[in-house]
Design a protein around this motif. Structure first.
Motif, PDB file in Angstrom:
ATOM      1  N   THR A  14       1.054  -0.824  -0.191  1.00 37.55           N
ATOM      2  CA  THR A  14      -0.060  -0.432   0.107  1.00 37.55           C
ATOM      3  C   THR A  14       0.850   1.088  -0.279  1.00 37.55           C
ATOM      4  O   THR A  14       1.960   1.287   0.896  1.00 37.55           O
ATOM      5  CB  THR A  14      -0.412   0.034   1.506  1.00 37.55           C
ATOM      6  OG1 THR A  14      -1.636  -1.311   1.467  1.00 37.55           O
ATOM      7  CG2 THR A  14      -2.234   1.086   0.974  1.00 37.55           C
ATOM      8  N   GLN A  15       0.429   1.901  -0.508  1.00 36.30           N
ATOM      9  CA  GLN A  15       0.698   3.704  -1.037  1.00 36.30           C
ATOM     10  C   GLN A  15       1.727   4.408   0.254  1.00 36.30           C
ATOM     11  O   GLN A  15       0.153   4.518   0.347  1.00 36.30           O
ATOM     12  CB  GLN A  15       0.666   4.325  -2.089  1.00 36.30           C
ATOM     13  CG  GLN A  15       1.760   5.284  -2.302  1.00 36.30           C
ATOM     14  CD  GLN A  15       1.007   6.061  -3.417  1.00 36.30           C
ATOM     15  OE1 GLN A  15       0.474   5.641  -4.036  1.00 36.30           O
ATOM     16  NE2 GLN A  15       2.270   5.949  -4.509  1.00 36.30           N
TER      17      GLN A  15
ATOM     18  N   TYR B 185       8.898   5.474  -8.518  1.00 33.51           N
ATOM     19  CA  TYR B 185       8.439   5.879  -7.057  1.00 33.51           C
ATOM     20  C   TYR B 185       7.046   5.744  -6.093  1.00 33.51           C
ATOM     21  O   TYR B 185       7.474   6.231  -5.191  1.00 33.51           O
ATOM     22  CB  TYR B 185       9.067   7.191  -7.170  1.00 33.51           C
ATOM     23  CG  TYR B 185      10.712   7.168  -7.305  1.00 33.51           C
ATOM     24  CD1 TYR B 185      11.847   6.533  -7.207  1.00 33.51           C
ATOM     25  CD2 TYR B 185      11.031   7.745  -9.021  1.00 33.51           C
ATOM     26  CE1 TYR B 185      12.997   6.698  -6.821  1.00 33.51           C
ATOM     27  CE2 TYR B 185      12.016   7.756  -9.389  1.00 33.51           C
ATOM     28  CZ  TYR B 185      12.818   7.618  -8.512  1.00 33.51           C
ATOM     29  OH  TYR B 185      14.303   7.739  -8.926  1.00 33.51           O
ATOM     30  N   ALA B 186       6.354   5.145  -6.950  1.00 33.76           N
ATOM     31  CA  ALA B 186       4.807   4.693  -6.671  1.00 33.76           C
ATOM     32  C   ALA B 186       4.863   4.441  -4.919  1.00 33.76           C
ATOM     33  O   ALA B 186       4.127   4.612  -3.978  1.00 33.76           O
ATOM     34  CB  ALA B 186       3.944   4.014  -7.236  1.00 33.76           C
TER      35      ALA B 186
ATOM     36  N   SER C 110       6.027  10.561  -5.348  1.00 34.18           N
ATOM     37  CA  SER C 110       5.693  10.633  -6.721  1.00 34.18           C
ATOM     38  C   SER C 110       4.753  11.618  -7.762  1.00 34.18           C
ATOM     39  O   SER C 110       5.761  11.354  -9.045  1.00 34.18           O
ATOM     40  CB  SER C 110       4.939   8.357  -6.480  1.00 34.18           C
ATOM     41  OG  SER C 110       4.691   8.385  -7.855  1.00 34.18           O
ATOM     42  N   ARG C 111       4.121  11.805  -6.697  1.00 34.09           N
ATOM     43  CA  ARG C 111       3.080  13.160  -7.597  1.00 34.09           C
ATOM     44  C   ARG C 111       4.198  14.052  -7.999  1.00 34.09           C
ATOM     45  O   ARG C 111       4.714  15.020  -9.004  1.00 34.09           O
ATOM     46  CB  ARG C 111       2.310  13.768  -6.933  1.00 34.09           C
ATOM     47  CG  ARG C 111       1.201  12.688  -6.771  1.00 34.09           C
ATOM     48  CD  ARG C 111      -0.206  12.877  -5.549  1.00 34.09           C
ATOM     49  NE  ARG C 111      -1.087  11.915  -5.781  1.00 34.09           N
ATOM     50  CZ  ARG C 111      -2.186  11.467  -6.598  1.00 34.09           C
ATOM     51  NH1 ARG C 111      -1.993  12.423  -7.540  1.00 34.09           N
ATOM     52  NH2 ARG C 111      -2.976  10.865  -6.099  1.00 34.09           N
ATOM     53  N   CYS C 112       5.063  14.907  -6.860  1.00 36.36           N
ATOM     54  CA  CYS C 112       5.646  15.682  -7.148  1.00 36.36           C
ATOM     55  C   CYS C 112       7.166  15.008  -8.252  1.00 36.36           C
ATOM     56  O   CYS C 112       7.396  15.992  -9.063  1.00 36.36           O
ATOM     57  CB  CYS C 112       6.130  16.205  -5.932  1.00 36.36           C
ATOM     58  SG  CYS C 112       5.761  17.342  -4.546  1.00 36.36           S
ATOM     59  N   TYR C 113       7.602  14.072  -8.412  1.00 33.13           N
ATOM     60  CA  TYR C 113       8.280  13.830  -8.908  1.00 33.13           C
ATOM     61  C   TYR C 113       8.372  13.929 -10.509  1.00 33.13           C
ATOM     62  O   TYR C 113       8.992  14.466 -11.535  1.00 33.13           O
ATOM     63  CB  TYR C 113       8.585  12.337  -8.744  1.00 33.13           C
ATOM     64  CG  TYR C 113       9.674  11.242  -9.823  1.00 33.13           C
ATOM     65  CD1 TYR C 113      11.076  11.946 -10.009  1.00 33.13           C
ATOM     66  CD2 TYR C 113       9.180  10.327 -10.283  1.00 33.13           C
ATOM     67  CE1 TYR C 113      11.201  11.074 -10.958  1.00 33.13           C
ATOM     68  CE2 TYR C 113       9.888  10.132 -12.147  1.00 33.13           C
ATOM     69  CZ  TYR C 113      10.900  10.369 -11.464  1.00 33.13           C
ATOM     70  OH  TYR C 113      11.557   9.538 -12.313  1.00 33.13           O
ATOM     71  N   LYS C 114       6.541  13.347 -10.625  1.00 37.32           N
ATOM     72  CA  LYS C 114       5.897  13.928 -11.964  1.00 37.32           C
ATOM     73  C   LYS C 114       5.604  15.056 -12.111  1.00 37.32           C
ATOM     74  O   LYS C 114       6.199  15.460 -13.173  1.00 37.32           O
ATOM     75  CB  LYS C 114       4.780  12.453 -12.055  1.00 37.32           C
ATOM     76  CG  LYS C 114       4.657  10.977 -12.416  1.00 37.32           C
ATOM     77  CD  LYS C 114       4.054   9.864 -12.324  1.00 37.32           C
ATOM     78  CE  LYS C 114       2.060  10.505 -12.475  1.00 37.32           C
ATOM     79  NZ  LYS C 114       1.045   9.944 -12.131  1.00 37.32           N
TER      80      LYS C 114
ATOM     81  N   SER D  78      -2.786  18.005  -7.743  1.00 35.56           N
ATOM     82  CA  SER D  78      -2.203  16.803  -7.477  1.00 35.56           C
ATOM     83  C   SER D  78      -2.247  16.458  -6.254  1.00 35.56           C
ATOM     84  O   SER D  78      -2.324  15.551  -5.501  1.00 35.56           O
ATOM     85  CB  SER D  78      -1.192  16.737  -8.350  1.00 35.56           C
ATOM     86  OG  SER D  78      -0.449  17.046  -8.370  1.00 35.56           O
ATOM     87  N   LEU D  79      -0.882  17.600  -5.134  1.00 26.11           N
ATOM     88  CA  LEU D  79      -0.668  17.385  -3.991  1.00 26.11           C
ATOM     89  C   LEU D  79      -1.440  16.975  -2.616  1.00 26.11           C
ATOM     90  O   LEU D  79      -1.280  16.259  -2.220  1.00 26.11           O
ATOM     91  CB  LEU D  79       0.405  18.528  -4.313  1.00 26.11           C
ATOM     92  CG  LEU D  79       1.578  18.269  -2.952  1.00 26.11           C
ATOM     93  CD1 LEU D  79       2.357  17.542  -2.691  1.00 26.11           C
ATOM     94  CD2 LEU D  79       1.803  19.841  -2.352  1.00 26.11           C
TER      95      LEU D  79
END
Length: 140
Positions: free
Chosen positions: A4-5, A118-119, A13-17, A56-57
């Motif tokens: 589980t994330q 990185y999820a 992961s969201r910041c990376y993308k 997204s954050l």
């Protein structure tokens, strides 16, 4: 085994993308400004990037991804979307060569299931890849 994330990993992961998307927006903006210098594309593109990043954050309170690798099937959940198939349909996995890096799971039902490299945390990734490598050896 279920993975589980975490909230931190989801944000990371969201910041990376988002960083790569913002770089893409920046490059497109520079091209538009160069081609159409009298327009204000830069301001609109920048505002769109910032709004997308913060949306997204703060959208999810917890991690939005879950991966379950049992003895008989593969189950991946991204928010409300499920990917589920038996290991007989599994055809291997690969990691994309260019950033933002993605794990691509190949199977005969959905073709490709993708999620950010990185999820999941480094410890989870190590376990996930060990299981996928074992399943890949069984396929070959």
């Amino acid at each position: 085994m279920e993975f589980t994330q975490s909230r931190f990993q989801d944000i990371f992961s969201r910041c990376y993308k988002a960083v790569f998307y913002i770089i893409g927006y920046f490059v497109v903006t520079l091209l538009l400004i160069y081609c159409f210098p009298e327009e204000n594309f830069g301001i609109y593109s920048f505002l769109f990037s910032v709004v997308t990043f913060f949306f997204s954050l703060f959208t999810y309170k917890n991690g939005s991804k879950r991966l379950c690798l049992s003895d008989d099937k593969f189950v991946y959940q991204n928010e409300d979307i499920f990917t589920e198939f038996a290991w007989q349909e599994y055809q291997g996995y690969k990691i994309s060569r260019f950033p933002p890096y993605q794990v691509i799971i190949k199977d005969t039902i959905y073709d490709n299931t993708r999620f950010s490299y990185y999820a999941f945390s480094p410890q989870q990734r190590q376990q996930i890849f060990a299981i996928l490598d074992t399943k890949s050896q069984a396929v070959n």
